[in-house]
Write a protein that holds these residues in place. Structure first.
Motif, PDB file in Angstrom:
ATOM      1  N   ASN A   1       9.817  -9.324  12.955  1.00  0.00           N
ATOM      2  CA  ASN A   1      11.102  -9.484  12.577  1.00  0.00           C
ATOM      3  C   ASN A   1      11.775  -8.280  12.077  1.00  0.00           C
ATOM      4  OD1 ASN A   1      13.539 -10.194  11.184  1.00  0.00           O
ATOM      5  ND2 ASN A   1      12.308 -11.632   9.925  1.00  0.00           N
ATOM      6  N   ILE A   2      12.728  -7.761  12.740  1.00  0.00           N
ATOM      7  CA  ILE A   2      13.135  -6.086  12.585  1.00  0.00           C
ATOM      8  C   ILE A   2      14.163  -6.318  11.572  1.00  0.00           C
ATOM      9  CG2 ILE A   2      15.116  -6.391  14.088  1.00  0.00           C
ATOM     10  CD1 ILE A   2      14.478  -3.600  15.113  1.00  0.00           C
ATOM     11  N   ASN A   3      14.686  -7.449  11.061  1.00  0.00           N
ATOM     12  CA  ASN A   3      15.749  -7.472   9.753  1.00  0.00           C
ATOM     13  C   ASN A   3      14.965  -8.036   8.702  1.00  0.00           C
ATOM     14  OD1 ASN A   3      17.893  -5.970  11.315  1.00  0.00           O
ATOM     15  ND2 ASN A   3      18.173  -7.959  12.296  1.00  0.00           N
ATOM     16  N   ALA A   4      13.500  -8.007   8.503  1.00  0.00           N
ATOM     17  CA  ALA A   4      13.273  -8.574   7.306  1.00  0.00           C
ATOM     18  C   ALA A   4      13.482  -7.840   5.964  1.00  0.00           C
ATOM     19  CB  ALA A   4      11.817  -8.430   7.526  1.00  0.00           C
ATOM     20  N   GLN A   5      13.715  -8.528   4.935  1.00  0.00           N
ATOM     21  CA  GLN A   5      14.082  -7.787   3.855  1.00  0.00           C
ATOM     22  C   GLN A   5      13.098  -7.877   2.784  1.00  0.00           C
ATOM     23  OE1 GLN A   5      17.865 -10.125   3.578  1.00  0.00           O
ATOM     24  NE2 GLN A   5      18.562  -8.108   2.964  1.00  0.00           N
ATOM     25  N   ASP A   6      12.799  -6.695   1.910  1.00  0.00           N
ATOM     26  CA  ASP A   6      11.794  -6.725   0.820  1.00  0.00           C
ATOM     27  C   ASP A   6      12.423  -7.508  -0.281  1.00  0.00           C
ATOM     28  OD1 ASP A   6      13.365  -5.069  -0.603  1.00  0.00           O
ATOM     29  OD2 ASP A   6      12.091  -3.354  -0.077  1.00  0.00           O
ATOM     30  N   LEU A   7      11.723  -7.651  -1.351  1.00  0.00           N
ATOM     31  CA  LEU A   7      12.258  -8.363  -2.649  1.00  0.00           C
ATOM     32  C   LEU A   7      13.704  -7.483  -3.240  1.00  0.00           C
ATOM     33  CD1 LEU A   7       8.955  -8.995  -4.576  1.00  0.00           C
ATOM     34  CD2 LEU A   7      10.181 -10.485  -2.880  1.00  0.00           C
ATOM     35  N   SER A   8      14.075  -6.333  -2.724  1.00  0.00           N
ATOM     36  CA  SER A   8      15.360  -5.712  -3.149  1.00  0.00           C
ATOM     37  C   SER A   8      16.145  -5.886  -2.069  1.00  0.00           C
ATOM     38  CB  SER A   8      14.887  -4.061  -3.446  1.00  0.00           C
ATOM     39  OG  SER A   8      14.120  -4.095  -4.485  1.00  0.00           O
ATOM     40  N   GLY A   9      15.814  -6.680  -0.897  1.00  0.00           N
ATOM     41  CA  GLY A   9      16.745  -6.729   0.100  1.00  0.00           C
ATOM     42  C   GLY A   9      16.819  -5.624   1.152  1.00  0.00           C
ATOM     43  N   ASN A  10      16.013  -4.588   0.731  1.00  0.00           N
ATOM     44  CA  ASN A  10      15.876  -3.518   1.849  1.00  0.00           C
ATOM     45  C   ASN A  10      15.214  -3.632   3.034  1.00  0.00           C
ATOM     46  OD1 ASN A  10      17.461  -1.484   0.327  1.00  0.00           O
ATOM     47  ND2 ASN A  10      15.530  -1.626  -1.191  1.00  0.00           N
ATOM     48  N   THR A  11      15.892  -3.378   4.262  1.00  0.00           N
ATOM     49  CA  THR A  11      14.999  -3.539   5.495  1.00  0.00           C
ATOM     50  C   THR A  11      14.387  -2.246   6.131  1.00  0.00           C
ATOM     51  OG1 THR A  11      16.912  -2.509   6.886  1.00  0.00           O
ATOM     52  CG2 THR A  11      17.099  -4.981   6.281  1.00  0.00           C
ATOM     53  N   ALA A  12      13.444  -2.075   7.265  1.00  0.00           N
ATOM     54  CA  ALA A  12      12.761  -1.114   7.704  1.00  0.00           C
ATOM     55  C   ALA A  12      13.847  -0.045   7.756  1.00  0.00           C
ATOM     56  CB  ALA A  12      12.223  -1.664   8.795  1.00  0.00           C
ATOM     57  N   LEU A  13      15.202  -0.362   8.259  1.00  0.00           N
ATOM     58  CA  LEU A  13      16.272   0.501   8.952  1.00  0.00           C
ATOM     59  C   LEU A  13      16.638   1.188   7.608  1.00  0.00           C
ATOM     60  CD1 LEU A  13      17.778   2.087  10.654  1.00  0.00           C
ATOM     61  CD2 LEU A  13      19.565   0.233  10.996  1.00  0.00           C
ATOM     62  N   MET A  14      16.795   0.640   6.392  1.00  0.00           N
ATOM     63  CA  MET A  14      17.364   1.157   5.104  1.00  0.00           C
ATOM     64  C   MET A  14      16.216   2.170   4.817  1.00  0.00           C
ATOM     65  SD  MET A  14      18.768  -1.909   3.388  1.00  0.00           S
ATOM     66  CE  MET A  14      20.005  -2.933   3.922  1.00  0.00           C
ATOM     67  N   GLY A  15      14.802   1.837   4.907  1.00  0.00           N
ATOM     68  CA  GLY A  15      13.710   2.690   4.430  1.00  0.00           C
ATOM     69  C   GLY A  15      13.771   3.930   5.190  1.00  0.00           C
ATOM     70  N   VAL A  16      13.952   3.841   6.316  1.00  0.00           N
ATOM     71  CA  VAL A  16      13.859   5.148   7.258  1.00  0.00           C
ATOM     72  C   VAL A  16      15.004   6.070   7.186  1.00  0.00           C
ATOM     73  CG1 VAL A  16      14.807   4.318   9.505  1.00  0.00           C
ATOM     74  CG2 VAL A  16      13.145   6.051   9.414  1.00  0.00           C
ATOM     75  N   CYS A  17      16.107   5.253   6.608  1.00  0.00           N
ATOM     76  CA  CYS A  17      17.400   6.188   6.382  1.00  0.00           C
ATOM     77  C   CYS A  17      17.297   6.854   5.091  1.00  0.00           C
ATOM     78  CB  CYS A  17      18.787   5.212   6.259  1.00  0.00           C
ATOM     79  SG  CYS A  17      19.155   4.591   7.990  1.00  0.00           S
ATOM     80  N   PHE A  18      16.488   6.299   4.177  1.00  0.00           N
ATOM     81  CA  PHE A  18      16.107   7.080   3.076  1.00  0.00           C
ATOM     82  C   PHE A  18      15.071   8.367   3.399  1.00  0.00           C
ATOM     83  CE2 PHE A  18      12.673   7.115  -0.508  1.00  0.00           C
ATOM     84  CZ  PHE A  18      13.691   7.804  -1.341  1.00  0.00           C
ATOM     85  N   LYS A  19      14.560   7.950   3.883  1.00  0.00           N
ATOM     86  CA  LYS A  19      13.225   8.936   4.500  1.00  0.00           C
ATOM     87  C   LYS A  19      13.721  10.034   5.338  1.00  0.00           C
ATOM     88  CE  LYS A  19       9.092   8.557   3.239  1.00  0.00           C
ATOM     89  NZ  LYS A  19       8.591   9.165   2.084  1.00  0.00           N
ATOM     90  N   GLY A  20      14.630   9.581   6.330  1.00  0.00           N
ATOM     91  CA  GLY A  20      15.146  10.486   7.143  1.00  0.00           C
ATOM     92  C   GLY A  20      14.618  10.728   8.384  1.00  0.00           C
ATOM     93  N   ASP A  21      13.853   9.972   9.019  1.00  0.00           N
ATOM     94  CA  ASP A  21      13.025  10.129  10.401  1.00  0.00           C
ATOM     95  C   ASP A  21      13.992   9.634  11.555  1.00  0.00           C
ATOM     96  OD1 ASP A  21      11.542   9.435  12.741  1.00  0.00           O
ATOM     97  OD2 ASP A  21       9.648   9.978  11.426  1.00  0.00           O
TER      98      ASP A  21
END
Length: 170
Positions: A76-96
């Motif tokens: 599930n590529i668009n799964a959200q954590d308990l804050s509603g963040n997705t894998a794409l949001m996480g990587v946009c934070f990290k910068g890869d």
């Protein structure tokens, strides 16, 4: 009583697979991931106590091979954590960029909102990841979306002084 023991054994076994999948996603052990997947292919969409999936953890920890495996297995590529963040949001934070590109190319929702109405573009703009922000825009990221405070990606870039991204968003 025997049924309770069988049920508890089953729950413990599933829990063990699910729990170890998170360690594997963080560490990058593709062989172990393959083994866990063969035992229970639903494990790739397991969710931990924070709502993190293996994909979210792998992207956040820059485990490219794990991300590739999970995407190939149609997690599930668009799964959200308990804050509603997705894998794409996480990587946009990290910068890869490479992982962000992989996610976008596999159909990640570039305009998904978290529970603060932030998007991947807002994260990339806030944290100064121009290459990711540019790729998001090329893939129809909506730069007009406002978070719950009324700030767009441009406003976040301005607040952080990310001049390259400000120019990109104008």
């Amino acid at each position: 009583m025997k049924n309770i023991i069988i049920i508890l054994s089953f729950v413990f076994t599933i829990s063990s697979y699910s729990q170890s999948i998170f360690d594997v996603a963080r560490s990058g052990d593709v062989d172990k991931l393959e083994e866990l997947y063969q035992l229970n292919n639903d494990t790739i969409n397991a969710v931990d106590h924070k709502g993190f999936t293996p994909l979210i953890l792998a992207t956040y920890n820059r485990q490219t091979e794990i991300v590739e495996f999970l995407l190939e297995k149609n997690c599930n590529i668009n799964a959200q954590d308990l804050s509603g963040n997705t894998a794409l949001m996480g990587v946009c934070f990290k910068g890869d960029f490479n992982i962000a590109k992989m996610l976008i190319d596999h159909g990640a929702n570039v305009n998904q909102l978290n529970f603060n109405n932030a998007t991947a573009l807002i994260y990339a703009s806030t944290f100064g990841h121009k290459e990711i922000a540019s790729y998001l825009l090329k893939n129809n990221a909506d730069k007009k979306i406002m978070d719950n405070r009324g700030n767009t990606a441009l406003k976040h870039a301005e607040m952080q002084g990310n001049t390259d991204i400000i120019a990109l968003l104008k």
